[in-house]
Design a protein around this motif. Structure first.
Motif, PDB file in Angstrom:
ATOM      1  N   ILE A   5       0.832  -1.199   0.000  1.00 36.19           N
ATOM      2  CA  ILE A   5       0.000   0.000   0.000  1.00 36.19           C
ATOM      3  C   ILE A   5       0.873   1.258   0.000  1.00 36.19           C
ATOM      4  O   ILE A   5       0.542   2.260  -0.644  1.00 36.19           O
ATOM      5  N   GLY A   6       1.995   1.201   0.714  1.00 36.21           N
ATOM      6  CA  GLY A   6       2.905   2.336   0.703  1.00 36.21           C
ATOM      7  C   GLY A   6       3.437   2.629  -0.687  1.00 36.21           C
ATOM      8  O   GLY A   6       3.537   3.792  -1.098  1.00 36.21           O
ATOM      9  N   LEU A   7       3.778   1.584  -1.449  1.00 37.23           N
ATOM     10  CA  LEU A   7       4.254   1.773  -2.816  1.00 37.23           C
ATOM     11  C   LEU A   7       3.143   2.251  -3.739  1.00 37.23           C
ATOM     12  O   LEU A   7       3.402   2.973  -4.712  1.00 37.23           O
ATOM     13  N   LEU A   8       1.898   1.852  -3.449  1.00 42.90           N
ATOM     14  CA  LEU A   8       0.777   2.364  -4.242  1.00 42.90           C
ATOM     15  C   LEU A   8       0.677   3.882  -4.127  1.00 42.90           C
ATOM     16  O   LEU A   8       0.281   4.564  -5.079  1.00 42.90           O
ATOM     17  N   GLY A   9       1.054   4.410  -2.961  1.00 43.47           N
ATOM     18  CA  GLY A   9       1.049   5.856  -2.793  1.00 43.47           C
ATOM     19  C   GLY A   9       1.999   6.552  -3.749  1.00 43.47           C
ATOM     20  O   GLY A   9       1.697   7.643  -4.250  1.00 43.47           O
ATOM     21  N   LEU A  10       3.144   5.927  -4.027  1.00 43.74           N
ATOM     22  CA  LEU A  10       4.084   6.515  -4.994  1.00 43.74           C
ATOM     23  C   LEU A  10       3.502   6.514  -6.400  1.00 43.74           C
ATOM     24  O   LEU A  10       3.797   7.412  -7.202  1.00 43.74           O
ATOM     25  N   CYS A  11       2.690   5.507  -6.714  1.00 45.21           N
ATOM     26  CA  CYS A  11       2.054   5.444  -8.038  1.00 45.21           C
ATOM     27  C   CYS A  11       0.962   6.497  -8.196  1.00 45.21           C
ATOM     28  O   CYS A  11       0.516   6.746  -9.318  1.00 45.21           O
ATOM     29  N   ALA A  12       0.528   7.084  -7.092  1.00 42.48           N
ATOM     30  CA  ALA A  12      -0.520   8.108  -7.142  1.00 42.48           C
ATOM     31  C   ALA A  12       0.055   9.518  -7.160  1.00 42.48           C
ATOM     32  O   ALA A  12      -0.646  10.480  -6.878  1.00 42.48           O
ATOM     33  N   VAL A  13       1.328   9.654  -7.497  1.00 47.67           N
ATOM     34  CA  VAL A  13       1.973  10.967  -7.558  1.00 47.67           C
ATOM     35  C   VAL A  13       1.962  11.449  -9.007  1.00 47.67           C
ATOM     36  O   VAL A  13       2.514  10.792  -9.885  1.00 47.67           O
ATOM     37  N   PRO A  14       1.324  12.583  -9.309  1.00 53.13           N
ATOM     38  CA  PRO A  14       1.295  13.059 -10.698  1.00 53.13           C
ATOM     39  C   PRO A  14       2.676  13.460 -11.187  1.00 53.13           C
ATOM     40  O   PRO A  14       3.035  13.201 -12.330  1.00 53.13           O
ATOM     41  N   TRP A  15       3.455  14.134 -10.350  1.00 53.28           N
ATOM     42  CA  TRP A  15       4.843  14.481 -10.662  1.00 53.28           C
ATOM     43  C   TRP A  15       5.537  14.835  -9.359  1.00 53.28           C
ATOM     44  O   TRP A  15       5.006  15.514  -8.495  1.00 53.28           O
ATOM     45  N   GLY A  16       6.750  14.336  -9.206  1.00 52.59           N
ATOM     46  CA  GLY A  16       7.490  14.597  -7.986  1.00 52.59           C
ATOM     47  C   GLY A  16       8.316  15.870  -8.082  1.00 52.59           C
ATOM     48  O   GLY A  16       8.576  16.399  -9.159  1.00 52.59           O
ATOM     49  N   SER A  17       8.714  16.368  -6.925  1.00 50.38           N
ATOM     50  CA  SER A  17       9.613  17.530  -6.832  1.00 50.38           C
ATOM     51  C   SER A  17       9.115  18.731  -7.620  1.00 50.38           C
ATOM     52  O   SER A  17       9.879  19.411  -8.307  1.00 50.38           O
ATOM     53  N   MET A  18       7.816  18.997  -7.565  1.00 51.74           N
ATOM     54  CA  MET A  18       7.219  20.167  -8.229  1.00 51.74           C
ATOM     55  C   MET A  18       7.336  20.113  -9.757  1.00 51.74           C
ATOM     56  O   MET A  18       7.323  21.137 -10.431  1.00 51.74           O
ATOM     57  N   GLY A  19       7.471  18.935 -10.300  1.00 52.39           N
ATOM     58  CA  GLY A  19       7.353  18.745 -11.747  1.00 52.39           C
ATOM     59  C   GLY A  19       8.553  19.013 -12.616  1.00 52.39           C
ATOM     60  O   GLY A  19       8.373  19.393 -13.785  1.00 52.39           O
ATOM     61  N   PRO A  20       9.813  18.796 -12.176  1.00 57.29           N
ATOM     62  CA  PRO A  20      10.937  19.033 -13.089  1.00 57.29           C
ATOM     63  C   PRO A  20      10.954  18.066 -14.269  1.00 57.29           C
ATOM     64  O   PRO A  20      11.376  18.439 -15.372  1.00 57.29           O
ATOM     65  N   GLY A  21      10.509  16.828 -14.061  1.00 53.51           N
ATOM     66  CA  GLY A  21      10.466  15.882 -15.176  1.00 53.51           C
ATOM     67  C   GLY A  21       9.501  16.322 -16.259  1.00 53.51           C
ATOM     68  O   GLY A  21       9.794  16.212 -17.460  1.00 53.51           O
ATOM     69  N   THR A  22       8.351  16.837 -15.832  1.00 56.57           N
ATOM     70  CA  THR A  22       7.384  17.352 -16.805  1.00 56.57           C
ATOM     71  C   THR A  22       7.940  18.582 -17.515  1.00 56.57           C
ATOM     72  O   THR A  22       7.713  18.775 -18.713  1.00 56.57           O
ATOM     73  N   LEU A  23       8.675  19.409 -16.797  1.00 54.96           N
ATOM     74  CA  LEU A  23       9.297  20.588 -17.402  1.00 54.96           C
ATOM     75  C   LEU A  23      10.310  20.194 -18.468  1.00 54.96           C
ATOM     76  O   LEU A  23      10.343  20.769 -19.564  1.00 54.96           O
ATOM     77  N   ILE A  24      11.140  19.203 -18.162  1.00 53.12           N
ATOM     78  CA  ILE A  24      12.136  18.741 -19.135  1.00 53.12           C
ATOM     79  C   ILE A  24      11.441  18.122 -20.343  1.00 53.12           C
ATOM     80  O   ILE A  24      11.827  18.369 -21.502  1.00 53.12           O
ATOM     81  N   ALA A  25      10.408  17.302 -20.093  1.00 53.73           N
ATOM     82  CA  ALA A  25       9.685  16.678 -21.199  1.00 53.73           C
ATOM     83  C   ALA A  25       9.029  17.731 -22.087  1.00 53.73           C
ATOM     84  O   ALA A  25       9.032  17.607 -23.326  1.00 53.73           O
ATOM     85  N   ALA A  26       8.478  18.771 -21.486  1.00 50.77           N
ATOM     86  CA  ALA A  26       7.848  19.834 -22.265  1.00 50.77           C
ATOM     87  C   ALA A  26       8.878  20.566 -23.114  1.00 50.77           C
ATOM     88  O   ALA A  26       8.622  20.904 -24.285  1.00 50.77           O
ATOM     89  N   THR A  27      10.052  20.807 -22.559  1.00 49.67           N
ATOM     90  CA  THR A  27      11.094  21.506 -23.300  1.00 49.67           C
ATOM     91  C   THR A  27      11.608  20.658 -24.457  1.00 49.67           C
ATOM     92  O   THR A  27      11.810  21.154 -25.576  1.00 49.67           O
ATOM     93  N   MET A  28      11.819  19.374 -24.215  1.00 45.75           N
ATOM     94  CA  MET A  28      12.343  18.486 -25.265  1.00 45.75           C
ATOM     95  C   MET A  28      11.343  18.282 -26.389  1.00 45.75           C
ATOM     96  O   MET A  28      11.724  18.081 -27.547  1.00 45.75           O
ATOM     97  N   SER A  29      10.066  18.320 -26.058  1.00 46.04           N
ATOM     98  CA  SER A  29       9.039  18.073 -27.084  1.00 46.04           C
ATOM     99  C   SER A  29       8.422  19.356 -27.636  1.00 46.04           C
ATOM    100  O   SER A  29       7.492  19.292 -28.436  1.00 46.04           O
ATOM    101  N   ASP A  30       8.953  20.514 -27.201  1.00 45.45           N
ATOM    102  CA  ASP A  30       8.455  21.809 -27.682  1.00 45.45           C
ATOM    103  C   ASP A  30       6.956  21.982 -27.414  1.00 45.45           C
ATOM    104  O   ASP A  30       6.214  22.489 -28.249  1.00 45.45           O
ATOM    105  N   LEU A  31       6.533  21.533 -26.225  1.00 49.18           N
ATOM    106  CA  LEU A  31       5.148  21.699 -25.814  1.00 49.18           C
ATOM    107  C   LEU A  31       5.077  22.690 -24.662  1.00 49.18           C
ATOM    108  O   LEU A  31       6.020  22.801 -23.867  1.00 49.18           O
ATOM    109  N   PRO A  32       3.998  23.427 -24.532  1.00 48.05           N
ATOM    110  CA  PRO A  32       3.848  24.310 -23.365  1.00 48.05           C
ATOM    111  C   PRO A  32       3.822  23.501 -22.074  1.00 48.05           C
ATOM    112  O   PRO A  32       3.134  22.473 -21.991  1.00 48.05           O
ATOM    113  N   PHE A  33       4.585  23.952 -21.096  1.00 49.95           N
ATOM    114  CA  PHE A  33       4.662  23.268 -19.808  1.00 49.95           C
ATOM    115  C   PHE A  33       3.271  23.103 -19.189  1.00 49.95           C
ATOM    116  O   PHE A  33       2.902  22.029 -18.707  1.00 49.95           O
TER     117      PHE A  33
END
Length: 252
Positions: free
Chosen positions: A104-132
């Motif tokens: 159940i504790g690991l299930l909590g990690l699967c329920a995280v939309p993005w960790g650390s305030m979204g740096p991974g999403t920021l990098i993905a947006a930059t690499m794909s030329d999409l708005p963050f």
């Protein structure tokens, strides 16, 4: 020599483009690590666990509070699995078997939309030329699948067989609400704080919806023989009024 100049000319735009992103990511990750270390050294993590476990009860709502609230909130702020270090100690107070606490504790990690305030999403947006912002909203909508799946799985694992049908419905509802809140916050305030604010809203929801009633209907409660003694209800009521109850036991 001209070849080296040409290489340098081609690298300069790349460096100029990625340097601000790199600085932002390092600041986010560094801030999260600093926060986690300060909380650990100050003993705030242990104090927080004691405070929440004393008010969250032991029902399915309490388990979902950890899975859809506490773990995603901590992970959305800090990343690096910090959410598990807070969520699992709380789950250990709910009277569940150790193997279920881990799952159940690991299930909590699967329920995280993005960790650390979204740096991974920021990098993905930059690499794909999409708005963050647009990528964050799309990610929040698609998170409906892991949010509901983790809610259903956690509720099923934490409930006794006779109440699993209603518990899994509650888990699905919890995941749906988390999706709606994260998406709405994302659209209103931006991607970085959406995960943390959405999880914070779920903490409030589960506390208000019954997490603080100290129910003992988890699957391990029945095996302890709760309710078999003719005066067990009266004893439990008196204990609940005076002492915090963890896993069906009164701790002095």
């Amino acid at each position: 020599m001209p070849r080296y100049w040409a290489l340098a000319d081609s690298m300069i735009p790349v460096v100029l483009r990625w340097t601000p992103i790199l600085i932002e990511v390092l600041m986010i990750v560094g801030g999260g690590l600093l926060l986690a270390e300060v909380l650990r050294e100050a003993g705030a993590q242990a104090a927080l666990a004691k405070w929440i476990s004393g008010r969250a009860g032991q029902g399915v709502a309490a388990v979902l509070l950890v899975v859809h609230g506490i773990t995603p909130f901590a992970e959305s702020l800090t990343g690096f699995g910090i959410g598990v270090t807070i969520g699992i100690p709380l789950l250990a107070h709910f009277g569940l078997p150790a193997r279920k606490v881990v799952v159940i504790g690991l299930l909590g990690l699967c329920a995280v939309p993005w960790g650390s305030m979204g740096p991974g999403t920021l990098i993905a947006a930059t690499m794909s030329d999409l708005p963050f912002h647009d990528l964050g909203v799309a990610s929040a909508v698609l998170s409906f699948v892991p949010f509901t799946a983790t809610g259903i799985a956690a509720a099923w694992l934490a409930s006794p067989p006779e109440s699993r049908a209603s518990a899994t419905l509650y888990g699905a509802l919890s995941g749906t609400v988390l999706t709606v809140v994260v998406t709405a916050v994302n659209m209103a305030f931006g991607t970085p704080p959406a995960g943390a604010l959405g999880a914070l809203a779920m903490i409030a929801m589960h506390l208000l919806s019954g997490g603080g009633k100290r129910k003992p209907p988890l699957e391990s409660a029945g095996r302890r023989g709760l309710g078999k003694h003719p005066n067990s209800h009266a004893v439990s009521a008196r204990a609940d009024e005076n002492q915090p109850v963890y896993g069906g036991e009164v701790r002095f």
